[in-house]
Design an enzyme around this catalytic site. Sequence first.
Site, PDB file in Angstrom:
ATOM      1  N   HIS A  32       0.850  -1.191   0.000  1.00  0.00           N
ATOM      2  CA  HIS A  32       0.000   0.000   0.000  1.00  0.00           C
ATOM      3  C   HIS A  32       0.884   1.239   0.000  1.00  0.00           C
ATOM      4  O   HIS A  32       2.117   1.132   0.018  1.00  0.00           O
ATOM      5  CB  HIS A  32      -1.004  -0.027   1.156  1.00  0.00           C
ATOM      6  CG  HIS A  32      -0.389  -0.121   2.527  1.00  0.00           C
ATOM      7  ND1 HIS A  32       0.488   0.816   3.022  1.00  0.00           N
ATOM      8  CD2 HIS A  32      -0.518  -1.043   3.506  1.00  0.00           C
ATOM      9  CE1 HIS A  32       0.852   0.484   4.250  1.00  0.00           C
ATOM     10  NE2 HIS A  32       0.262  -0.658   4.558  1.00  0.00           N
ATOM     11  N   HIS A  35       3.872   1.737   2.496  1.00  0.00           N
ATOM     12  CA  HIS A  35       5.152   1.135   2.113  1.00  0.00           C
ATOM     13  C   HIS A  35       5.810   1.952   1.000  1.00  0.00           C
ATOM     14  O   HIS A  35       7.021   2.132   0.972  1.00  0.00           O
ATOM     15  CB  HIS A  35       4.955  -0.297   1.588  1.00  0.00           C
ATOM     16  CG  HIS A  35       4.131  -1.179   2.488  1.00  0.00           C
ATOM     17  ND1 HIS A  35       2.974  -1.784   2.074  1.00  0.00           N
ATOM     18  CD2 HIS A  35       4.303  -1.547   3.781  1.00  0.00           C
ATOM     19  CE1 HIS A  35       2.460  -2.498   3.061  1.00  0.00           C
ATOM     20  NE2 HIS A  35       3.246  -2.366   4.110  1.00  0.00           N
ATOM     21  N   CYS A 140       2.290  -9.261  20.950  1.00  0.00           N
ATOM     22  CA  CYS A 140       1.359  -8.737  19.937  1.00  0.00           C
ATOM     23  C   CYS A 140       1.749  -9.322  18.585  1.00  0.00           C
ATOM     24  O   CYS A 140       2.841  -9.054  18.086  1.00  0.00           O
ATOM     25  CB  CYS A 140       1.409  -7.210  19.885  1.00  0.00           C
ATOM     26  SG  CYS A 140       0.442  -6.558  18.492  1.00  0.00           S
ATOM     27  N   CYS A 143       2.423  -6.658  15.709  1.00  0.00           N
ATOM     28  CA  CYS A 143       3.762  -6.041  15.753  1.00  0.00           C
ATOM     29  C   CYS A 143       4.858  -7.093  15.731  1.00  0.00           C
ATOM     30  O   CYS A 143       6.019  -6.758  15.582  1.00  0.00           O
ATOM     31  CB  CYS A 143       3.961  -5.218  17.025  1.00  0.00           C
ATOM     32  SG  CYS A 143       2.846  -3.841  17.235  1.00  0.00           S
ATOM     33  N   CYS A 157      -2.463  -3.168  22.713  1.00  0.00           N
ATOM     34  CA  CYS A 157      -1.393  -2.575  21.893  1.00  0.00           C
ATOM     35  C   CYS A 157      -1.988  -1.370  21.166  1.00  0.00           C
ATOM     36  O   CYS A 157      -2.988  -1.515  20.463  1.00  0.00           O
ATOM     37  CB  CYS A 157      -0.895  -3.612  20.888  1.00  0.00           C
ATOM     38  SG  CYS A 157       0.078  -2.877  19.565  1.00  0.00           S
ATOM     39  N   HIS A 160      -2.356  -2.040  17.397  1.00  0.00           N
ATOM     40  CA  HIS A 160      -3.329  -3.068  16.997  1.00  0.00           C
ATOM     41  C   HIS A 160      -4.375  -3.246  18.094  1.00  0.00           C
ATOM     42  O   HIS A 160      -4.452  -4.321  18.716  1.00  0.00           O
ATOM     43  CB  HIS A 160      -2.623  -4.408  16.727  1.00  0.00           C
ATOM     44  CG  HIS A 160      -1.591  -4.315  15.656  1.00  0.00           C
ATOM     45  ND1 HIS A 160      -0.247  -4.140  15.905  1.00  0.00           N
ATOM     46  CD2 HIS A 160      -1.715  -4.350  14.292  1.00  0.00           C
ATOM     47  CE1 HIS A 160       0.417  -4.072  14.753  1.00  0.00           C
ATOM     48  NE2 HIS A 160      -0.452  -4.202  13.775  1.00  0.00           N
ATOM     49  N   LYS A 307      -6.477   5.667  10.611  1.00  0.00           N
ATOM     50  CA  LYS A 307      -5.417   4.719  10.324  1.00  0.00           C
ATOM     51  C   LYS A 307      -5.791   3.948   9.048  1.00  0.00           C
ATOM     52  O   LYS A 307      -6.950   3.602   8.862  1.00  0.00           O
ATOM     53  CB  LYS A 307      -5.315   3.758  11.516  1.00  0.00           C
ATOM     54  CG  LYS A 307      -4.112   2.895  11.451  1.00  0.00           C
ATOM     55  CD  LYS A 307      -4.083   1.894  12.577  1.00  0.00           C
ATOM     56  CE  LYS A 307      -3.056   0.866  12.160  1.00  0.00           C
ATOM     57  NZ  LYS A 307      -3.086  -0.383  12.737  1.00  0.00           N
ATOM     58  N   LYS A 310      -7.169  -2.570   6.490  1.00  0.00           N
ATOM     59  CA  LYS A 310      -8.067  -3.404   5.699  1.00  0.00           C
ATOM     60  C   LYS A 310      -9.480  -3.348   6.261  1.00  0.00           C
ATOM     61  O   LYS A 310     -10.451  -3.224   5.531  1.00  0.00           O
ATOM     62  CB  LYS A 310      -7.579  -4.859   5.755  1.00  0.00           C
ATOM     63  CG  LYS A 310      -6.953  -5.334   4.475  1.00  0.00           C
ATOM     64  CD  LYS A 310      -6.779  -6.847   4.572  1.00  0.00           C
ATOM     65  CE  LYS A 310      -5.827  -7.354   3.512  1.00  0.00           C
ATOM     66  NZ  LYS A 310      -5.453  -8.739   3.728  1.00  0.00           N
TER      67      LYS A 310
HETATM   68  N1  MSP Z   1       8.708  -6.324   8.484  1.00  0.00           N
HETATM   69  C1  MSP Z   1       8.806  -5.208   9.351  1.00  0.00           C
HETATM   70  C2  MSP Z   1      10.060  -4.404   9.053  1.00  0.00           C
HETATM   71  C3  MSP Z   1      11.339  -5.176   9.168  1.00  0.00           C
HETATM   72  S1  MSP Z   1      12.707  -4.219   8.734  1.00  0.00           S
HETATM   73  C4  MSP Z   1      14.010  -5.101   9.214  1.00  0.00           C
HETATM   74  C5  MSP Z   1       7.579  -4.309   9.192  1.00  0.00           C
HETATM   75  N2  MSP Z   1       6.921  -4.422   8.039  1.00  0.00           N
HETATM   76  S2  MSP Z   1       5.612  -3.601   7.632  1.00  0.00           S
HETATM   77  O1  MSP Z   1       5.124  -4.228   6.433  1.00  0.00           O
HETATM   78  O2  MSP Z   1       4.703  -3.524   8.718  1.00  0.00           O
HETATM   79  O3  MSP Z   1       6.089  -2.188   7.223  1.00  0.00           O
HETATM   80  C6  MSP Z   1       6.342  -1.170   8.160  1.00  0.00           C
HETATM   81  C7  MSP Z   1       6.852   0.055   7.435  1.00  0.00           C
HETATM   82  O4  MSP Z   1       5.936   0.442   6.388  1.00  0.00           O
HETATM   83  C8  MSP Z   1       6.933   1.291   8.305  1.00  0.00           C
HETATM   84  O5  MSP Z   1       8.089   1.383   9.054  1.00  0.00           O
HETATM   85  C9  MSP Z   1       6.869   2.371   7.265  1.00  0.00           C
HETATM   86  O6  MSP Z   1       8.119   2.458   6.635  1.00  0.00           O
HETATM   87  C10 MSP Z   1       5.849   1.846   6.289  1.00  0.00           C
HETATM   88  N3  MSP Z   1       4.476   2.258   6.590  1.00  0.00           N
HETATM   89  C11 MSP Z   1       3.419   1.416   6.765  1.00  0.00           C
HETATM   90  N4  MSP Z   1       2.287   2.149   6.967  1.00  0.00           N
HETATM   91  C12 MSP Z   1       2.585   3.463   6.930  1.00  0.00           C
HETATM   92  C13 MSP Z   1       1.829   4.632   7.081  1.00  0.00           C
HETATM   93  N5  MSP Z   1       0.530   4.627   7.294  1.00  0.00           N
HETATM   94  N6  MSP Z   1       2.505   5.800   7.011  1.00  0.00           N
HETATM   95  C14 MSP Z   1       3.845   5.854   6.763  1.00  0.00           C
HETATM   96  N7  MSP Z   1       4.571   4.765   6.622  1.00  0.00           N
HETATM   97  C15 MSP Z   1       3.998   3.551   6.710  1.00  0.00           C
HETATM   98  O7  MSP Z   1       7.302  -3.548  10.083  1.00  0.00           O
END
Ligand code: MSP
Length: 513
Positions: A32, A35, A140, A143, A157, A160, A307, A310
């Site tokens: 999304h 990312h 959690c 997380c 959490c 979540h 937030k 889904k």
């Molecule tokens: N797999 C772990 C990261 C491991 S790194 C060694 C993880 N993955 S995640 O799919 O949950 O992605 C988290 C990252 O996605 C956040 O740190 C950020 O970079 C990005 N974001 C996810 N949602 C976001 C927003 N709503 N806003 C900004 N960034 C976001 O955690």
Amino acid sequence: MHCFLLVSGGVGYNSRVKYITTPIYYVNAEPHIGHAVTTLAADMLARFWRLNGQSTYFLAGTDEHGAKIAETARKAGKTPQALSDEVSSQFQVAWQALNIQYDGFIRTTDPNHEKFVQQFLQDLYAKGHIYKGEYKGLYCLGCEEFKAATQLVGGTCPVHPNHNLKKVAEETYLFKLTAYRQQLTALIERNEFRISPPERKNEVLRFIGQGLKDVAMSRKNVAWGIPLPWDKEHTVYVWVDALLNYLSAAGGSVFEKRPSWPPTLQLIGKDILRFHAVIWPALLLAAGKEQPREIFAHGYFTVDGQKMSKSLGNVITPRQLIDRYGLDGARYLLIKHFSANDGDITFERLDNVYTSELANNWGNLVSRVGKIVQNADLTYHHGNLELKMDEMQQKYKEKFNALDPSGALDVLQGRVSELNGYIEQEKPWTQADPHRLGEVVTCLVENVLALAVLFSPALPTTSARVLADFGSSLDQIDCATLGGVSHATGKIVKPIAPLFPRLLKKSPVSGGQ
Ligand code: MSP
């Protein structure tokens, strides 16, 4: 010559070899725009460095092990490996669609990564940094984190709130994090391991100051993971597995072309700061490895004030933005949302920025200058430009050094507005003096070409088009100095089509139907 783009400043920024990383994303959900924001900011920085002749390695990837992925796969009736293959390729397709130029894409289920992690941990175990113990407390799954009571809000959490925390009491291997408290504090305070922006550094120092606990680095009842080499009943805790991706890409022969250690810059969201700013550097200290130069944690954004999730049905995918704003339009709007602070996304605001900055400002300037050049019979007069580029370039460079790619775009937009004003003021189509006309048009064309070069890390496709339409290309312009801008001016090879067409339909969410 304007020698402006050579980057200097923060720790490591003078080095010719750059290694930039993003988080590796979980494969439990499709990509999304959350990312995409981090990944695009990394792409823009990497392109900026490459443009300046700096050897750059940009690593992306997916995080595929652990209980959360296993659970998602089970619910979908798939094996975790099949789910991982499917979603990991969705990420790769999405990054390709956004024209992200990474040098390596790491998957934690890659056998080379798995071998690397086992070897790394076996060494720490042999050196006495890991010992057997027990973990009792809350976990959690969202997380993938053991939660201390101080991290909970109202017993749940905060990230979540709808998931139940799981009570666990299990045998585990613990990593002696507590042994690194002083060393970590010193490294962070002295900026040898720089945490940016400064408020995040303070947050980490406060956290470490409150006292650390040794951390569980294995799970006994999670089958979907890398087995510990010395005790096959345990798998590696998914965060330790995931953090090591940055190192295994450099040293684990996952790739033919590898980054050189250490990373220059690691971009993350603020949600995963503690893992990256405490556990990660401590693992590296234990292994005797050099620290990353800098970790930058950006803010989080919400969608229409909520937030993105889904269950709320408000997840926005990169594809939706590309369909509405075009490839470079989507890239631009997302990079504008990369910020140290939290923000909110609405389609209404995206539409406004697209229209005012891309369609009406930059796109409009390019087509006006194109028309002026086509209609005028002129001789170019180089040299004394009224709107000089040095100062603008300097500011642009400073924004990059401050890791503010959105600010860098604002600097360029400022110049675009000035140039649109300059056209209003000079009215070149009424100019009877050919010498004066030549001066004005030269100023406009040189600025447009320079801007196209400077916009190119964010807008690679449209910049290449502008340069081509004006008879030039990135290859013909020395990007470090902008030398070549003045030689390439003016040959309009075809009529300029609008770079950023007007939006016709009402926006999908906030604008109604
Ligand atoms: N797999 C772990 C990261 C491991 S790194 C060694 C993880 N993955 S995640 O799919 O949950 O992605 C988290 C990252 O996605 C956040 O740190 C950020 O970079 C990005 N974001 C996810 N949602 C976001 C927003 N709503 N806003 C900004 N960034 C976001 O955690």
